[in-house]
Motif scaffolding. Structure first.
Motif, PDB file in Angstrom:
ATOM      1  N   GLY A 256       0.817  -1.210   0.000  1.00 22.32           N
ATOM      2  CA  GLY A 256       0.000   0.000   0.000  1.00 22.32           C
ATOM      3  C   GLY A 256       0.846   1.252   0.000  1.00 22.32           C
ATOM      4  N   TRP A 257       1.984   1.217   0.670  1.00 23.17           N
ATOM      5  CA  TRP A 257       2.886   2.376   0.646  1.00 23.17           C
ATOM      6  C   TRP A 257       3.382   2.635  -0.765  1.00 23.17           C
ATOM      7  N   LEU A 258       3.689   1.560  -1.476  1.00 26.69           N
ATOM      8  CA  LEU A 258       4.124   1.721  -2.867  1.00 26.69           C
ATOM      9  C   LEU A 258       3.006   2.322  -3.721  1.00 26.69           C
TER      10      LEU A 258
ATOM     11  N   SER B 234       8.183   5.926   1.221  1.00 24.61           N
ATOM     12  CA  SER B 234       8.766   5.954   2.557  1.00 24.61           C
ATOM     13  C   SER B 234       8.068   6.978   3.447  1.00 24.61           C
ATOM     14  N   TRP B 235       7.626   8.078   2.851  1.00 23.94           N
ATOM     15  CA  TRP B 235       6.849   9.043   3.621  1.00 23.94           C
ATOM     16  C   TRP B 235       5.558   8.390   4.138  1.00 23.94           C
ATOM     17  N   HIS B 236       4.893   7.656   3.275  1.00 27.80           N
ATOM     18  CA  HIS B 236       3.635   7.023   3.682  1.00 27.80           C
ATOM     19  C   HIS B 236       3.873   5.896   4.686  1.00 27.80           C
TER      20      HIS B 236
ATOM     21  N   ALA C  40       9.135  16.015   1.708  1.00 28.96           N
ATOM     22  CA  ALA C  40       8.460  17.315   1.817  1.00 28.96           C
ATOM     23  C   ALA C  40       7.342  17.439   0.784  1.00 28.96           C
ATOM     24  N   ILE C  41       7.562  16.902  -0.406  1.00 28.32           N
ATOM     25  CA  ILE C  41       6.522  16.933  -1.444  1.00 28.32           C
ATOM     26  C   ILE C  41       5.313  16.137  -0.990  1.00 28.32           C
ATOM     27  N   SER C  42       5.534  14.929  -0.473  1.00 23.63           N
ATOM     28  CA  SER C  42       4.415  14.104  -0.023  1.00 23.63           C
ATOM     29  C   SER C  42       3.691  14.742   1.158  1.00 23.63           C
ATOM     30  N   ARG C  43       4.441  15.380   2.047  1.00 23.09           N
ATOM     31  CA  ARG C  43       3.804  16.071   3.171  1.00 23.09           C
ATOM     32  C   ARG C  43       2.893  17.178   2.670  1.00 23.09           C
ATOM     33  N   GLU C  44       3.365  17.937   1.693  1.00 20.89           N
ATOM     34  CA  GLU C  44       2.550  19.018   1.138  1.00 20.89           C
ATOM     35  C   GLU C  44       1.306  18.471   0.450  1.00 20.89           C
ATOM     36  N   LEU C  45       1.434  17.349  -0.234  1.00 24.83           N
ATOM     37  CA  LEU C  45       0.265  16.717  -0.859  1.00 24.83           C
ATOM     38  C   LEU C  45      -0.730  16.250   0.190  1.00 24.83           C
ATOM     39  N   ASP C  46      -0.228  15.714   1.302  1.00 28.50           N
ATOM     40  CA  ASP C  46      -1.110  15.299   2.390  1.00 28.50           C
ATOM     41  C   ASP C  46      -1.907  16.478   2.937  1.00 28.50           C
ATOM     42  N   ARG C  47      -1.304  17.648   2.905  1.00 31.66           N
ATOM     43  CA  ARG C  47      -1.968  18.850   3.425  1.00 31.66           C
ATOM     44  C   ARG C  47      -2.877  19.506   2.403  1.00 31.66           C
TER      45      ARG C  47
ATOM     46  N   VAL D  69      14.217   3.879   8.987  1.00 33.79           N
ATOM     47  CA  VAL D  69      12.935   3.496   8.384  1.00 33.79           C
ATOM     48  C   VAL D  69      11.938   4.643   8.419  1.00 33.79           C
ATOM     49  N   VAL D  70      11.789   5.264   9.588  1.00 34.31           N
ATOM     50  CA  VAL D  70      10.877   6.407   9.689  1.00 34.31           C
ATOM     51  C   VAL D  70      11.572   7.654  10.215  1.00 34.31           C
ATOM     52  N   ALA D  71      12.860   7.568  10.535  1.00 30.11           N
ATOM     53  CA  ALA D  71      13.533   8.657  11.238  1.00 30.11           C
ATOM     54  C   ALA D  71      13.611   9.941  10.411  1.00 30.11           C
ATOM     55  N   ILE D  72      14.068   9.845   9.170  1.00 31.33           N
ATOM     56  CA  ILE D  72      14.280  11.066   8.397  1.00 31.33           C
ATOM     57  C   ILE D  72      12.959  11.719   7.989  1.00 31.33           C
ATOM     58  N   PRO D  73      11.936  10.956   7.536  1.00 32.82           N
ATOM     59  CA  PRO D  73      10.638  11.612   7.320  1.00 32.82           C
ATOM     60  C   PRO D  73      10.104  12.285   8.577  1.00 32.82           C
TER      61      PRO D  73
END
Length: 264
Positions: free
Chosen positions: A28-30, A251-253, A89-96, A184-188
């Motif tokens: 699902g993340w993919l 990875s963001w998801h 950052a792109i995925s975060r902006e899309l989430d918003r 795995v989740v640290a940098i996001p």
């Protein structure tokens, strides 16, 4: 005894929960990463092109020293999470509900604090260490000099009289596993949260909690990352133009799916 910094990191990490997920959730993340890629294709594929060109530069510099090239490409996997900062950052902006572009990427790379710089330096040291270790291992134990991809394939990978390739893979797995578990989740999370809420060590602790609570899904995720990256490299690096940003968005998801955050 734990010092004040590690105690603070533990408190930061414990402020986040880890959601239960099924084993096949990485698929699902993919899927969500693929959607993000095509919602911001120029900036996303620009990241992929930059990574592919970097790989081509590695090949150009080390084509006659393939023992070094093999380590450099596998070391590239270690530092790749920090290179995907703009993609998070792109995925975060899309989430918003925003419309991300190159400005979003520039803002992500602008150093408001030193956390990502520190993490990047640590990953660079880890990647360099593996390159040197890999080069020393291959050159020390290979029966003949390894000068090009054919030499590596014939004298290492397909050598029935030696277990050098299997040992090299095992060594790489042993050295890469803790680095992967730490990222795995640290940098996001560091991209997403300000310094007052999460530091580098707190992010690493949170990432390890995710791995320890979900070993099977995270193992599948690692296998998918490795398989897709190898496909990208096997296509003369052209496939990385698409695969690198795809994995970055996915990875963001993974982070958003696994970690419950404190209210802002």
């Amino acid at each position: 005894m734990p010092n004040r910094y590690s105690e603070q990191a533990l408190r930061e990490s414990r402020a986040f929960g880890v959601r239960p997920i099924p084993v096949l959730r990485p698929l699902g993340w993919l899927a969500r990463g693929w959607q993000d890629l095509w919602q911001a294709p120029l900036a996303s594929l620009g990241h992929g092109l930059a990574m592919a060109l970097f790989g081509a530069l590695l090949f150009a510099l080390a084509h006659d020293r393939f023992w070094l090239l093999a380590g450099a490409f596998s070391g590239f996997l270690i530092v790749a999470p920090i290179l995907a900062t703009g993609l998070y950052a792109i995925s975060r902006e899309l989430d918003r509900g925003g419309r991300p572009g190159w400005r979003t990427v520039r803002e992500a790379w602008r150093p408001r604090d030193g956390r990502l710089i520190v993490f990047g330096v640590l990953l660079a040291f880890a990647g360099t260490g593996w390159v040197l270790c890999s080069a020393a291992f291959v050159t020390s134990f290979a029966a003949d000099p390894i000068q090009n991809p054919r030499d590596f394939l014939v004298k290492v990978v397909l050598n029935d009289d030696s277990h050098l390739f299997e040992t090299w893979l095992m060594l790489g797995a042993v050295l890469a596993s803790p680095v992967f578990a730490s990222t795995v989740v640290a940098i996001p999370a560091l991209v997403d949260l300000p310094p007052g809420k999460l530091g580098v060590l707190g992010a690493v602790f949170t990432s390890w909690r995710v791995v320890l609570e979900h070993p099977a899904p995270i193992a599948l995720w690692a296998a998918l990352i490795l398989a897709l990256t190898l496909i990208g490299m096997a296509t003369a690096l052209v496939g990385l133009v698409l695969i690198a940003p795809w994995l970055g968005h996915a990875s963001w998801h993974a982070y958003r799916d696994l970690v419950t955050r404190r209210p802002d």
